[in-house]
Write a protein that holds these residues in place. Structure first.
Motif, mmCIF file in Angstrom:
data_model
loop_
_atom_site.group_PDB
_atom_site.id
_atom_site.type_symbol
_atom_site.label_atom_id
_atom_site.label_comp_id
_atom_site.label_asym_id
_atom_site.label_seq_id
_atom_site.Cartn_x
_atom_site.Cartn_y
_atom_site.Cartn_z
ATOM 1 N N UNK A 231 -79.455 -87.646 -18.045
ATOM 2 C CA UNK A 231 -78.747 -88.247 -19.723
ATOM 3 C C UNK A 231 -78.138 -87.992 -19.954
ATOM 4 N N UNK A 232 -76.994 -87.472 -18.909
ATOM 5 C CA UNK A 232 -75.626 -86.928 -19.304
ATOM 6 C C UNK A 232 -74.761 -87.997 -20.187
ATOM 7 N N UNK A 233 -74.080 -87.274 -20.675
ATOM 8 C CA UNK A 233 -72.871 -88.576 -20.846
ATOM 9 C C UNK A 233 -71.374 -88.346 -21.006
ATOM 10 N N UNK A 234 -70.515 -89.124 -20.290
ATOM 11 C CA UNK A 234 -69.497 -89.353 -19.599
ATOM 12 C C UNK A 234 -68.439 -88.167 -20.772
ATOM 13 N N UNK A 235 -67.520 -88.093 -19.956
ATOM 14 C CA UNK A 235 -66.247 -87.043 -20.475
ATOM 15 C C UNK A 235 -65.701 -87.703 -21.878
ATOM 16 N N UNK A 236 -65.232 -86.955 -22.464
ATOM 17 C CA UNK A 236 -64.421 -87.465 -23.936
ATOM 18 C C UNK A 236 -63.782 -87.222 -24.050
ATOM 19 N N UNK A 237 -62.259 -88.176 -23.164
ATOM 20 C CA UNK A 237 -60.937 -88.031 -22.776
ATOM 21 C C UNK A 237 -59.723 -88.044 -24.427
ATOM 22 N N UNK A 238 -59.267 -87.713 -24.326
ATOM 23 C CA UNK A 238 -58.006 -87.413 -25.591
ATOM 24 C C UNK A 238 -56.611 -87.280 -25.000
ATOM 25 N N UNK A 239 -56.459 -88.536 -25.003
ATOM 26 C CA UNK A 239 -55.264 -88.193 -23.904
ATOM 27 C C UNK A 239 -53.521 -88.197 -25.071
ATOM 28 N N UNK A 240 -52.447 -87.492 -24.978
ATOM 29 C CA UNK A 240 -51.529 -86.797 -25.966
ATOM 30 C C UNK A 240 -50.846 -87.680 -25.700
ATOM 31 N N UNK A 241 -49.072 -88.275 -25.467
ATOM 32 C CA UNK A 241 -48.235 -89.505 -25.073
ATOM 33 C C UNK A 241 -47.120 -89.176 -26.382
#
Length: 1588
Positions: free
Chosen positions: A500-510
């Protein structure tokens, strides 16, 4: 510093997979030639064939080379196939063994040594079926993984000296490796192996790209694929792949590949690996149904898609199930039974950010979750205001209210109800499971926590019951065990990664139009959980915390790699869309949202005073291409920045600074920061002109102190009131103590730790309305951290002897000017005199001694670094630093048991802190009044002790009775002292020595070290006289892989730190005190100084014994090894005596060279592969520092023998008694005293421990006993190096850090001007020619092989035997027509063999080429087989036995006592016993007539072995021929060949069988004839009767 091995785990590196195939057992193949095929990643290597044996012996070594990352390597599976050679068809696979390299790497030594693996039925069963019934066959192997970075050390702390696990150790002397059950690769005690069938169900997928998709599942060489789903982004397969296997097994990894059809070819776009450690807890492996999320392997930030799958298993009862893969369609999955899909809202709110490395003026934030991307949040970047030593290249931002956020929607499975078990592991009974994986994990956790409480109680009991003298060691052990428990708990919290894993949450800084950083988070930590879990500490949903952003190109796998590009304070929430209203009502106390994506805190702001306490740092040399740092620390947080002042020209700066931000204003309430203390950013600059991108980065957690805690006076003055509370309350109070305690914070760059900073930081809430002074945003820098956390300073005497520089390799640094060496610690700088002229690669100093008093913290963990530098002096005024080194673990030089007293002199204090010459030392102001080195030890009354011994009140056994437990073994039957005794006898005795067997105590022996002598902790690593410090000129960073230090020389130093007591006026005076040279050293130290300055000529003897697992340099054969030595510019080559085609060559070579210390201190030994057609290839080399061995107090020059005799001359110039007397004179203690049969040395008495060589002089035997126990004497306390052989690893410059093999050798060092004993002859003994005479007497219990024409079971039995070559076998005559399973022969077979008794091997010489002869070494085994002779068909094999002449089981005296199944018996050596007779059990072959029966037989043998000379004097004939003819055995009359004796066959075979029927036939014929005659004459008789 922390070791940074994990930072480069994902970097490509060199790996060697080293394989040794020893032998097989119980193969069930008695005829034909067998061999082993080893396959790894499309590379295959074969052993040589072994003929006609069920227990073939191979002993071959292979090496597989790989250049890849560690995860890529551990994905591979190595396959061992035992095959039977077939001439006209495909070779038959007998069995196979598959091992995942991941299971090998998970071992503590990354290796298996002499382990047995069970050969399973091959996947292609058609070949295996030809061999008939299956056998439990086993294969013995060595398997090791050697890594280039496996022992990499990139930190600044001392290397942790651990017992080096030998991956390729050839000899382990205390283990029976032939015991299959106790040496299995699988742990049969923990698990019961069972046959299991795996079912992998693949339902459907969701991918970003529309194409043709196919799934491939791999496991241990088995590959299964689904059908192709064409032109879709949501493929549906509903396919199941199943196969049978054994559980547990050595194959434990499933690999799932997503295959995509692109440009008419299939390519892998994503992969997922599943290990048994994640899906098999207490029961069978199971996983799902669940979604697996896939990412691009090249760019892990790119989401590929997800796959719905299930893995289950079930035990099957079939003994030998089919490995054939079954692929079939299945029904679709109704996922509503397990979860419901929900629309989730993912929202990220950044509040403020710091340390954003960019020159742009704006930033952008986006969040990504699976295939979903949020809106873009933009803002303005600005630079912190202030004056700084270095240019400010980092930016920061701060949102103004209302805060803006970014949001995305995602539709995912709602499985939040299962995460309750992760937050409340103790409430397991309330956790409702829905899948097999959940049930297994629940049962596992229940058992684990039941055991955990018992473990914790045992640890507490262990501390309570320990004695005070062992308290430190016990506490260290308990802490290690607690750390292991913490790691286990941490792994449990991450064990739900797959299910029951969730996808990885990625916060992108540009910034500036490109992505500069990413923060990768576990989505499940930010889920909006049920109401009862919202307040749990691990639930981070919409809680303000700091997020660390890494460089977008960072490939390091560690947390503190120095690739930080920003720290952002903010919050994240993931909640179901229909729960948003309830969520807003829950956070109404902290937040208000007037409209979507806008947020207002209810508490606008909180005022803090921000204090940063920076005490000191340890700086790694060579950071900014400079060897000395002018370093300073910069602290950044909340748009504010401040710096410490610059500490000039040091690698151990001490700032003792406090940075205070009086007016720090943060949004929100104090509760936000109490729950998640924020991170502050650190930058370390080597110089003021250093660029920001080159600075080291780090971060540390701030201690947050609320106003209520300040009001309660939560500070260090509470003392016992804090520690008197319970442990939980004490820990909670310590979190809010002000000021916080100091701790070491690492600062790194590109995966390399640049420095460690001793510091702490705190936020103190300002209660009430702050005044103007408190709102001042300008930071202040003051000197002097609070006394509550400032280390308590004590005075120590630091003494340094500058031995000199060695291995000076850079000619460009060897300029015309003189040089000095400096040692800096805290505020003390000790300097050597000017250097002498360079002799080869060595440099000494005119004045080598310097000392001073230094103030150091009472807590040793706070001690500053000790720095050594190489300084070039030009024009007598200018100094430039060429290189520097950080001396790790400075507390190891502390002499805790000694104390010095310093008195103030009337002379004027010299304020200089540098001891530059003897004149400066003479003007010092302190002198030593008491030196512990000259204090004599206190002795007991020797007269009283001797009187008790004379009166018999204190016997010799009382002196060292532990060592005399084998005192009664003087008469030992196994003691062999004869003319054949050589050095090799001791060497091989040491290999097989077992302390539990008393017979081994009666043998001459020595010590075999599994690694280098300088790695033995018992000899202080040969660094007791001087510590080698590598001087670094710079660090070269690599794009992939760890950085490389440019080491150009080694500085050897003698360092001693001793506590001292000074006058009250001098307390804390620090390094302004020095001691004069005249009173600094006692006479012994002065002699040492004098010897260091004098050149000395040594005679070096090098004894090369053998090589172990030498890496082959040829593709088809093993290496042809020879040795080359280099010392003092001279080279000796032994190419003429190369050893052909051997991976374990035995050299037995002796070399003698001369060297002059200190110039010629390094001995190099190279191992080459001889090549007739081209240039010889270098296999590897090793370097030995002769100076360490010559100067060490452990006397590593010549080893102390284990006994006076040993078949070899005592290599010491003086006998043990003279040596012991000299050592006593050096320590200024009385000489040894001998009375009776004991010796008294240094107040201790010893009795004679000699078990053998009792005829030698008693004084020498007692002196040798005292020398072997020198570590027990109060005035010594150290061991002397015994007679030994060390095992040195060979390395090659082309494969840095990868072991190329090992070389066993030892060295002897003598002073050239003294008498030198003759060398030891270690020439390998040539094999001795023996003649083995085997008399086959009788057989019993042999199974039947034929059925005669009358239907009776019988056999025509004969026995064949061979030794070296199966094609040159000998055969007995045939015992025809054996009906009772018995046969008699009395037939002699004679075999010749060459046996090397030291190696316990039979040596076979064969031609390896046109002009080359090779040696093959095998155990001395006689192979006997029982066959059934057939006239028409092929002869049938009935039984066999392998007789190892050197390890022979004791035979039974009678056939009735001999069991049918072999049992464990006492072993004997026939080469020692010479002859033996008796019954041996046979190993029967499968019975083709009665497969349900498996009858073992017995054979009676007479074995006799004699040398070539004895065989010539007493010859014997083959069979029953003279000389020494044997009698013809008694056989039944029917035991003959019926084809050659037809009349005899009629008499003994036909007539007994038909006699009954012939007689019955005759009787019947007579009766029939009678009846015929009767009825024929009846009418005549009737006619003769008259009628009346």
């Amino acid at each position: 510093m922390n070791h940074m091995d994990d930072c480069f785990a994902g970097s490509p590196q060199e790996f060697l997979i080293c394989v040794t195939v020893h032998k097989a057992a119980n193969t069930g193949v008695s005829t034909g030639e067998t061999y082993v095929k080893v396959s790894l990643d499309k590379i295959s290597k074969n052993t040589k064939t072994f003929p006609n044996s069920e227990n073939p012996f191979f002993n071959e070594y292979f090496v597989f080379e790989f250049h890849c990352t560690l995860p890529e390597l551990l994905r591979l599976t190595i396959l061992f196939e035992l095959k039977k050679y077939a001439l006209y068809k495909k070779n038959i696979v007998v069995g196979e063994l598959l091992i995942d390299l991941h299971s090998v790497w998970s071992q503590s030594t990354h290796s298996y040594f002499k382990k047995w693996g069970r050969l399973d039925q091959p996947i292609t069963e058609s070949s295996a079926s030809e061999l008939g019934p299956r056998h439990n066959a086993y294969l013995q192997i060595d398997l090791a993984i050697i890594s280039q970075y496996s022992r990499l050390k990139t930190g600044l702390s001392a290397p942790i000296e651990e017992p080096i696990a030998e991956q390729l150790e050839k000899w382990n002397t205390h283990h029976d490796f032939d015991d299959i059950k106790n040496n299995l690769l699988q742990d049969v005690d923990s698990y019961t192996q069972s046959n299991i069938r795996y079912y992998i169900s693949l339902y459907r997928g969701m991918f970003l790209r529309k194409s043709n998709y196919m799934i491939q599942v791999s496991f241990a060489g088995i590959k299964g694929k689904t059908q192709v789903a064409k032109h879709t982004a949501t493929p549906v397969w509903n396919h199941e792949i199943s196969f049978a296997w054994v559980y547990p097994s050595l194959a434990q990894r499933f690999l799932i590949l997503i295959l995509l059809n692109d440009h008419l070819q299939w390519k892998c776009v994503a992969e997922f690996e599943i290990g048994f450690d994640e899906i098999a807890f207490k029961g069978q492996p199971a996983l799902g149904p669940t979604y697996l999320h896939f990412y691009d392997p090249i760019n892990p930030l790119n989401y590929v898609g997800r796959l719905l799958m299930e893995l289950r298993s079930e035990v099957i009862s079939h003994d030998h199930p089919s490995h054939v893969l079954i692929s079939q369609p299945i029904a679709g999955l109704e996922d509503s039974r397990y979860w419901a899909d929900e629309n989730f809202l993912v929202e990220f709110l950044p509040i403020l950010g710091d340390h954003i490395i960019s020159s742009a003026s704006h930033y952008k934030f986006t969040i990504k979750l699976a295939e979903n991307t949020s809106n873009v949040l933009e803002g303005t970047l600005r630079s912190p205001v202030g004056k700084f030593h270095s240019l400010m290249h980092t930016k920061c931002f701060r949102q103004e209210t209302p805060f803006r956020s970014c949001l995305l929607r995602a539709r995912l499975a709602d499985t939040r109800h299962k995460y309750e078990s992760d937050f409340f592991l103790l409430e397991l009974t309330n956790y409702m499971s829905t899948t097999v994986w959940d049930q297994n994990r629940q049962n596992y956790l229940l058992d684990y926590y039941a055991k955990l409480s018992q473990d914790l109680r045992a640890l507490r009991h262990k501390i309570r019951k320990i004695y005070s003298e062992h308290l430190d060691a016990t506490i260290a052990d308990v802490l290690n065990e607690l750390q292991q428990l913490v790691l286990e708990l941490s792994s449990l919290t991450h064990s739900i990664r797959l299910q029951d894993d969730w996808p990885e949450l990625c916060i992108m800084l540009s910034a500036a139009g490109k992505d500069i950083g990413v923060c990768r988070l576990n989505s499940k930590h930010f889920l909006n959980l049920p109401q009862k879990l919202k307040t749990h500490v691990n639930n981070q949903c919409w809680k303000v915390k700091s997020f660390l952003f890494k460089n977008i190109n960072c490939g390091h796998t560690c947390a503190n790699c120095g690739c930080n590009v920003g720290i952002v304070l903010g919050c994240i929430s993931i909640l179901a869309e229909h729960e948003r209203k309830d969520f807003l009502s829950c956070i109404v106390g902290d937040w208000a949202s007037p409209e979507p994506l806008l947020w207002l805190p209810n508490v606008v702001q909180t005022h803090f005073r921000f204090n940063v306490y920076v005490h000191q740092a340890k700086v790694r040399p060579g950071g900014e291409r400079k060897n000395i740092s002018d370093g300073h620390i910069r602290v950044l947080f909340a748009e504010q920045a401040a710096e410490t002042y610059t500490a000039p020209a040091t690698l151990s700066p001490i700032w003792n600074a406090v940075i205070t931000f009086k007016g720090l204003v943060l949004p929100g309430s104090i509760s936000w920061y109490l729950q998640n203390p924020p991170l502050i950013s650190l930058e370390f600059y080597y110089t003021e002109s250093m660029q920001a991108e080159d600075a080291g980065n780090g971060q540390t957690v701030v201690s947050v102190i609320s106003g209520s805690h300040i009001a309660a006076e939560s500070n260090w003055t509470e003392g016992s009131r804090i520690w008197g509370k319970s442990a939980v309350r004490t820990l909670d109070r310590l979190r809010h103590v002000t000021p916080p305690p100091l701790k070491w914070v690492p600062v790194a760059k590109k995966g390399l730790v640049q420095a460690e900073v001793l510091m702490s930081a705190e936020f103190i809430e300002l209660v009430g309305v702050p005044d103007a002074q408190q709102t001042d945003k300008q930071p202040t820098l003051t000197t002097g951290i609070p006394l509550a956390i400032k280390p308590n300073m004590l005075n120590y005497v630091l003494e340094v002897i500058f031995v000199g520089m060695r291995n000076y390799t850079k000619s460009s640094l060897s300029l015309a000017g003189k040089r000095r060496a400096k040692v800096m610690m805290a505020d003390l700088v000790l300097t050597s005199g000017l250097s002498t002229s360079r002799v080869r690669n060595s440099i000494n100093f005119l004045v080598a001694y310097a000392a001073g008093v230094v103030s150091l913290p009472d807590q040793q963990e706070y001690w500053p670094a000790m720095i050594a530098t190489d300084v070039l002096i030009s024009n007598f005024t200018n100094e430039s630093t060429l290189g520097a080194a950080l001396i790790p673990n400075s507390s190891s030089f502390l002499n805790k048991d000694k104390l010095r007293k310093c008195l103030r002199s009337t002379a004027t204090i010299n304020e200089s802190t540098v001891a530059t010459s003897a004149t400066a030392l003479a003007e010092s102001t302190y002198e030593e009044t008491e030196d512990e080195d000259d204090v004599q030890p206190a002795y007991e009354n020797g007269c009283w002790k001797r009187l008790k011994i004379v009166l018999g009140l204190r016997t010799a056994e009382f002196a060292n009775k532990r060592q005399l437990k084998y005192h009664n073994l003087v008469e030992c039957s196994d003691l062999n002292i004869n003319s054949n005794f050589t050095w090799w006898t001791k060497f091989y005795n040491a290999m097989y020595e077992d302390e539990e067997h008393t017979a081994d105590r009666c043998k001459h022996s020595l010590i075999i070290y599994p690694n280098e002598l300088e790695k033995q902790a018992e000899f202080s690593f040969l660094q007791d006289w001087a510590v080698p410090v590598p001087l670094v000129h710079g660090v070269k960073f690599k794009k992939h892989g760890p950085p490389k230090e440019d080491i150009y020389a080694t500085l050897k130093l003698q360092i001693k730190i001793t506590p001292c007591v000074c006058d009250a006026a001098d307390e804390g005076a620090g390094g302004d005190m020095q001691r004069p040279l005249a009173t600094a050293m006692n006479p012994h130290q002065q002699n040492v100084m004098k010897s260091l300055a004098e050149a000395m000529t040594l005679l070096v003897r090098v004894y090369i014994v053998q090589g172990i697992h030498i890496r082959p340099r040829d593709w088809t054969t093993d290496s042809d090894c020879y040795v080359k030595l280099s010392l003092a510019g001279k080279t000796l080559s032994d190419r003429a005596h190369y050893i052909p085609n051997q991976s374990n060559p035995i050299f037995g070579r002796y070399f003698e060279l001369e060297a002059a210390l200190p110039a010629d201190h390094m001995l190099e030994i190279w191992l080459y592969d001889q090549d007739d057609k081209g240039k010889d290839n270098l296999i590897g080399y090793t370097q030995i520092d002769l100076e360490d061995r010559w100067r060490s107090k452990h006397r590593a020059t010549v080893g102390i023998p284990q006994s006076i005799r040993g078949g070899t001359n005592l290599c010491y110039i003086e006998p043990p008694s003279v040596l012991l007397t000299q050592l006593c004179q050096q320590q200024n203690i009385p000489p040894p005293y001998i009375y009776g049969n004991i010796i008294e040395v240094d107040g201790m008495i010893f009795a004679d421990e000699t078990v053998i060589s009792k005829s030698e002089d008693l004084q020498e035997r007692l002196s040798l006993t005292a020398l072997k126990h020198l570590n027990k004497l109060p005035s010594f306390g150290y061991k002397l190096v015994p007679e030994h052989v060390e095992t040195r690893s060979l390395y090659s410059d082309g494969y840095l850090g990868v072991v190329q093999g090992k070389l066993q050798l030892w060295l002897e060092l003598y002073e050239a001007s003294m008498f030198i004993p003759p060398p030891i002859d270690i020439t390998p003994m040539p094999p001795i020619a023996y003649e083995v005479r085997v008399v086959v007497k009788n057989l019993s219990g042999i199974q039947f092989g034929d059925v005669n024409i009358f239907g009776k079971l019988m056999s025509d039995v004969y026995v064949i035997g061979w030794c070296q070559d199966a094609h040159k076998y000998q055969s007995t005559d045939i015992h025809y027509r054996s009906f009772a399973g018995q046969a008699a022969f009395n037939w002699r077979m004679i075999f010749e063999l060459n046996y090397a008794p030291n190696e316990d091997m039979m040596v076979i010489r064969r031609k390896g080429g046109l002009h080359e002869e090779i040696e093959i070494k095998r155990p001395p085994i006689i192979y006997l087989q029982v066959w059934d002779k057939d006239m028409v068909t092929r002869d049938e094999h009935l039984a066999a036995i392998d007789l190892n002449l050197s390890n022979l089981p004791v035979p039974y005296s009678a056939a009735q006592l001999c069991p049918l199944l072999p049992s464990k018996r006492k072993r004997l050596n026939l080469f020692t016993r010479q002859s033996i007779s008796g019954w041996f059990p046979l190993q029967a072959a499968p019975n083709p007539l009665h497969k349900e029966q498996h009858t073992n037989g017995k054979i009676e043998l007479h074995l006799e072995i004699c040398t070539e000379t004895e065989a010539a004097n007493m010859p014997a004939g083959l069979g029953r021929k003279p000389p020494m003819a044997l009698e013809k055995p008694y056989r039944a009359e029917t035991a003959f060949n019926p084809l050659t004796h037809p009349l005899k066959s009629c008499k003994h075979i036909l007539w007994p069988a038909i006699r009954k029927y012939v007689l019955l036939g005759l009787l019947f014929l007579l009766f029939a004839l009678g009846m015929v005659l009767f009825f024929a004459n009846l009418p005549n008789k009737l006619m003769t009767i008259p009628l009346e």
